[in-house]
Design an enzyme around this catalytic site. Structure first.
Site, PDB file in Angstrom:
ATOM      1  N   ASP A   1       0.831  -1.202   0.000  1.00 27.36           N
ATOM      2  CA  ASP A   1       0.000   0.000   0.000  1.00 27.36           C
ATOM      3  C   ASP A   1       0.868   1.256   0.000  1.00 27.36           C
ATOM      4  O   ASP A   1       1.989   1.243   0.512  1.00 27.36           O
ATOM      5  CB  ASP A   1      -0.920  -0.026   1.233  1.00 27.36           C
ATOM      6  CG  ASP A   1      -2.091   0.928   1.094  1.00 27.36           C
ATOM      7  OD1 ASP A   1      -2.383   1.366  -0.040  1.00 27.36           O
ATOM      8  OD2 ASP A   1      -2.716   1.251   2.124  1.00 27.36           O
TER       9      ASP A   1
ATOM     10  N   GLY B   1      -0.065   5.683  -4.140  1.00 23.46           N
ATOM     11  CA  GLY B   1      -0.710   6.971  -4.405  1.00 23.46           C
ATOM     12  C   GLY B   1      -0.116   8.075  -3.543  1.00 23.46           C
ATOM     13  O   GLY B   1       0.197   9.172  -4.021  1.00 23.46           O
ATOM     14  N   ARG B   2       0.073   7.778  -2.254  1.00 26.76           N
ATOM     15  CA  ARG B   2       0.643   8.776  -1.341  1.00 26.76           C
ATOM     16  C   ARG B   2       2.089   9.112  -1.715  1.00 26.76           C
ATOM     17  O   ARG B   2       2.511  10.260  -1.628  1.00 26.76           O
ATOM     18  CB  ARG B   2       0.567   8.266   0.110  1.00 26.76           C
ATOM     19  CG  ARG B   2      -0.772   8.558   0.771  1.00 26.76           C
ATOM     20  CD  ARG B   2      -0.996   7.709   1.990  1.00 26.76           C
ATOM     21  NE  ARG B   2      -1.430   6.360   1.623  1.00 26.76           N
ATOM     22  CZ  ARG B   2      -1.677   5.403   2.497  1.00 26.76           C
ATOM     23  NH1 ARG B   2      -1.503   5.640   3.792  1.00 26.76           N
ATOM     24  NH2 ARG B   2      -2.090   4.226   2.088  1.00 26.76           N
TER      25      ARG B   2
ATOM     26  N   SER C   1      -7.328  -5.503  -5.440  1.00 28.02           N
ATOM     27  CA  SER C   1      -8.429  -6.089  -4.662  1.00 28.02           C
ATOM     28  C   SER C   1      -9.739  -6.024  -5.444  1.00 28.02           C
ATOM     29  O   SER C   1      -9.860  -5.259  -6.407  1.00 28.02           O
ATOM     30  CB  SER C   1      -8.577  -5.339  -3.331  1.00 28.02           C
ATOM     31  OG  SER C   1      -9.169  -4.072  -3.541  1.00 28.02           O
ATOM     32  N   THR C   2     -10.724  -6.787  -4.977  1.00 25.26           N
ATOM     33  CA  THR C   2     -12.053  -6.716  -5.621  1.00 25.26           C
ATOM     34  C   THR C   2     -12.598  -5.284  -5.504  1.00 25.26           C
ATOM     35  O   THR C   2     -13.290  -4.809  -6.397  1.00 25.26           O
ATOM     36  CB  THR C   2     -13.039  -7.716  -4.957  1.00 25.26           C
ATOM     37  OG1 THR C   2     -12.968  -7.580  -3.533  1.00 25.26           O
ATOM     38  CG2 THR C   2     -12.722  -9.149  -5.327  1.00 25.26           C
TER      39      THR C   2
ATOM     40  N   ASN D   1     -10.791  -2.581  -5.548  1.00 25.18           N
ATOM     41  CA  ASN D   1     -10.015  -1.657  -6.393  1.00 25.18           C
ATOM     42  C   ASN D   1     -10.653  -1.429  -7.767  1.00 25.18           C
ATOM     43  O   ASN D   1     -10.327  -0.453  -8.454  1.00 25.18           O
ATOM     44  CB  ASN D   1      -8.566  -2.131  -6.566  1.00 25.18           C
ATOM     45  CG  ASN D   1      -7.721  -2.016  -5.318  1.00 25.18           C
ATOM     46  OD1 ASN D   1      -6.771  -2.778  -5.121  1.00 25.18           O
ATOM     47  ND2 ASN D   1      -8.035  -1.053  -4.446  1.00 25.18           N
TER      48      ASN D   1
ATOM     49  N   ARG E   1     -12.021   2.063  -8.433  1.00 26.22           N
ATOM     50  CA  ARG E   1     -11.171   3.243  -8.659  1.00 26.22           C
ATOM     51  C   ARG E   1     -11.463   3.832 -10.041  1.00 26.22           C
ATOM     52  O   ARG E   1     -12.057   3.173 -10.888  1.00 26.22           O
ATOM     53  CB  ARG E   1      -9.697   2.841  -8.550  1.00 26.22           C
ATOM     54  CG  ARG E   1      -9.328   2.450  -7.127  1.00 26.22           C
ATOM     55  CD  ARG E   1      -7.850   2.329  -6.950  1.00 26.22           C
ATOM     56  NE  ARG E   1      -7.539   1.991  -5.568  1.00 26.22           N
ATOM     57  CZ  ARG E   1      -6.351   2.081  -5.020  1.00 26.22           C
ATOM     58  NH1 ARG E   1      -5.323   2.506  -5.740  1.00 26.22           N
ATOM     59  NH2 ARG E   1      -6.154   1.760  -3.755  1.00 26.22           N
TER      60      ARG E   1
ATOM     61  N   ARG F   1       2.176  -5.048   6.048  1.00 27.74           N
ATOM     62  CA  ARG F   1       1.448  -3.995   5.332  1.00 27.74           C
ATOM     63  C   ARG F   1       2.292  -2.734   5.348  1.00 27.74           C
ATOM     64  O   ARG F   1       2.755  -2.304   6.416  1.00 27.74           O
ATOM     65  CB  ARG F   1       0.079  -3.716   5.957  1.00 27.74           C
ATOM     66  CG  ARG F   1      -0.684  -2.633   5.177  1.00 27.74           C
ATOM     67  CD  ARG F   1      -2.130  -2.477   5.567  1.00 27.74           C
ATOM     68  NE  ARG F   1      -2.756  -1.529   4.643  1.00 27.74           N
ATOM     69  CZ  ARG F   1      -3.984  -1.619   4.162  1.00 27.74           C
ATOM     70  NH1 ARG F   1      -4.758  -2.614   4.527  1.00 27.74           N
ATOM     71  NH2 ARG F   1      -4.447  -0.724   3.319  1.00 27.74           N
TER      72      ARG F   1
HETATM   73  C1  IPE Z   1      -5.277  -2.798  -0.267  1.00 25.97           C
HETATM   74  O1  IPE Z   1      -4.969  -1.459  -0.448  1.00 25.97           O
HETATM   75  C2  IPE Z   1      -5.316  -3.485  -1.606  1.00 25.97           C
HETATM   76  C3  IPE Z   1      -4.022  -3.688  -2.252  1.00 25.97           C
HETATM   77  C4  IPE Z   1      -2.875  -3.405  -1.730  1.00 25.97           C
HETATM   78  C5  IPE Z   1      -4.081  -4.276  -3.572  1.00 25.97           C
HETATM   79  P1  IPE Z   1      -6.109  -0.362  -0.612  1.00 25.97           P
HETATM   80  O2  IPE Z   1      -5.439   0.940  -0.706  1.00 25.97           O
HETATM   81  O3  IPE Z   1      -7.020  -0.724  -1.716  1.00 25.97           O
HETATM   82  O4  IPE Z   1      -6.898  -0.530   0.749  1.00 25.97           O
HETATM   83  P2  IPE Z   1      -7.722   0.518   1.609  1.00 25.97           P
HETATM   84  O5  IPE Z   1      -8.669   1.198   0.666  1.00 25.97           O
HETATM   85  O6  IPE Z   1      -6.738   1.466   2.194  1.00 25.97           O
HETATM   86  O7  IPE Z   1      -8.385  -0.298   2.654  1.00 25.97           O
HETATM   87  C1  IPE Z   2      -1.419   0.342  -3.415  1.00 23.45           C
HETATM   88  O1  IPE Z   2      -1.248   1.697  -3.388  1.00 23.45           O
HETATM   89  C2  IPE Z   2      -1.644  -0.195  -4.809  1.00 23.45           C
HETATM   90  C3  IPE Z   2      -2.997  -0.704  -5.045  1.00 23.45           C
HETATM   91  C4  IPE Z   2      -3.957  -0.764  -4.172  1.00 23.45           C
HETATM   92  C5  IPE Z   2      -3.268  -1.201  -6.385  1.00 23.45           C
HETATM   93  P1  IPE Z   2      -2.483   2.703  -3.346  1.00 23.45           P
HETATM   94  O2  IPE Z   2      -2.852   3.054  -4.742  1.00 23.45           O
HETATM   95  O3  IPE Z   2      -3.589   2.151  -2.530  1.00 23.45           O
HETATM   96  O4  IPE Z   2      -1.818   3.933  -2.622  1.00 23.45           O
HETATM   97  P2  IPE Z   2      -2.473   4.908  -1.562  1.00 23.45           P
HETATM   98  O5  IPE Z   2      -3.058   4.057  -0.471  1.00 23.45           O
HETATM   99  O6  IPE Z   2      -3.515   5.696  -2.278  1.00 23.45           O
HETATM  100  O7  IPE Z   2      -1.341   5.744  -1.084  1.00 23.45           O
HETATM  101 MG    MG Z   3      -4.103   2.342  -0.584  1.00 23.56          MG
END
Ligand code: IPE
Ligand code: IPE
Ligand code: MG
Length: 249
Positions: A27, A30-31, A72-73, A75, A78, A195
């Site tokens: 995870d 994005g950040r 994830s399911t 995701n 998005r 995590r």
């Molecule tokens: C969990 O991360 C799913 C994956 C790493 C593929 P997310 O970013 O989707 O989870 P939440 O939304 O913070 O729970």
């Molecule tokens: C994890 O990073 C990748 C996936 C869930 C596919 P994120 O995209 O969830 O990153 P944050 O949580 O927005 O920082």
């Molecule tokens: Mg995330």
């Protein structure tokens, strides 16, 4: 060089106490991007590099199973551009990693609703899985369109259908029956769940399988995660006492 050399040295690890199966919720892409005023997709690109590093480190350390939560399911909800970019990156990863997987004798496996992936990604996934099928040094499991609850529903449906056709009685269903009907059938449960990015939640990952996994959450964002921190977590894991509900002798 690491400021703490003991953290960067895989020989510091006790080979007898290595986790057999490490699962990671990757995870924070994005950040990571946001902090650098980049777009989220650039964060995912950088995250793919961390995947390569961690796969290599697991192989070098002697970990038999690595499961990476890649999509994830949930995701799927998005923005379309992000989902599409993730699918492109996934396909690119599958193509580009083939030679390294072969060189290192790593088998690729996928868990999740593979049927929901775009056809070209599915085809490449099957090609790479087929190509690496005989590799025996390590297995890399990619969780793709994976959700723990949907996996449990699928398992219940399959067992219910078997029961309805007289193939099994309700009283015959054991924990072993349940495990055998999950995507992870035949794979030992994760010993260690990591995590990145600090969130204290499971986000629908391996709900049944992590019953007794040791959990480590690091604030490091996935693109910044690397070999040294991974090895440090393995060292910390080796210091934990796993009791499985029992008392110490
Ligand atoms: C969990 O991360 C799913 C994956 C790493 C593929 P997310 O970013 O989707 O989870 P939440 O939304 O913070 O729970
Ligand atoms: C994890 O990073 C990748 C996936 C869930 C596919 P994120 O995209 O969830 O990153 P944050 O949580 O927005 O920082
Ligand atoms: Mg995330």
């Amino acid at each position: 060089m690491s400021s703490n050399p003991s953290f960067s040295d895989s020989t510091q690890l006790d080979p007898q106490r290595l986790p057999t199966h490490v699962a990671i919720i990757m995870d924070g892409n994005g950040r990571w991007a946001k902090k650098r005023l980049l777009n989220r997709i650039q964060g995912h690109e950088k995250g793919a590099e961390t995947v390569r590093t961690i796969v290599r480190t697991c192989r070098e350390t002697g970990i038999a199973h690595l499961t990476l939560y890649a999509f994830s399911t949930e995701n799927w909800q998005r923005p379309k551009v992000e989902v599409e970019a993730l699918m492109v990156l996934l396909k690119r990863f599958l193509v580009e990693e083939q030679s390294e997987l072969m060189e290192n004798r790593i088998r690729l496996n996928a868990i999740g609703q593979i049927e929901r992936l775009p056809e070209s990604v599915r085809e490449q996934l099957h090609r790479t899985m087929h190509l690496t099928a005989e590799n025996r040094k390590m297995t890399l499991h990619l969780a793709l369109s994976y959700g723990g609850r949907s996996e449990i529903v699928r398992m219940v449906r399959t067992i219910a259908e078997t029961a309805a056709s007289g193939g099994i009685g309700g009283g015959d269903i054991t924990e072993e029956t349940v495990s055998r009907h999950l995507y992870t059938s035949g794979i030992p449960d994760p010993d260690l769940l990591i995590r990145t990015s600090g969130e204290m939640r499971i986000s629908n990952f391996l709900l049944w399988q992590i019953a007794y996994a040791e959990i480590f959450v690091t604030d490091t964002l996935w693109p910044d995660f690397g070999r040294e921190e991974f090895l440090a977590i393995l060292q910390a894991y080796q210091k934990r006492e796993r009791r499985f509900g029992r008392v110490k002798e």
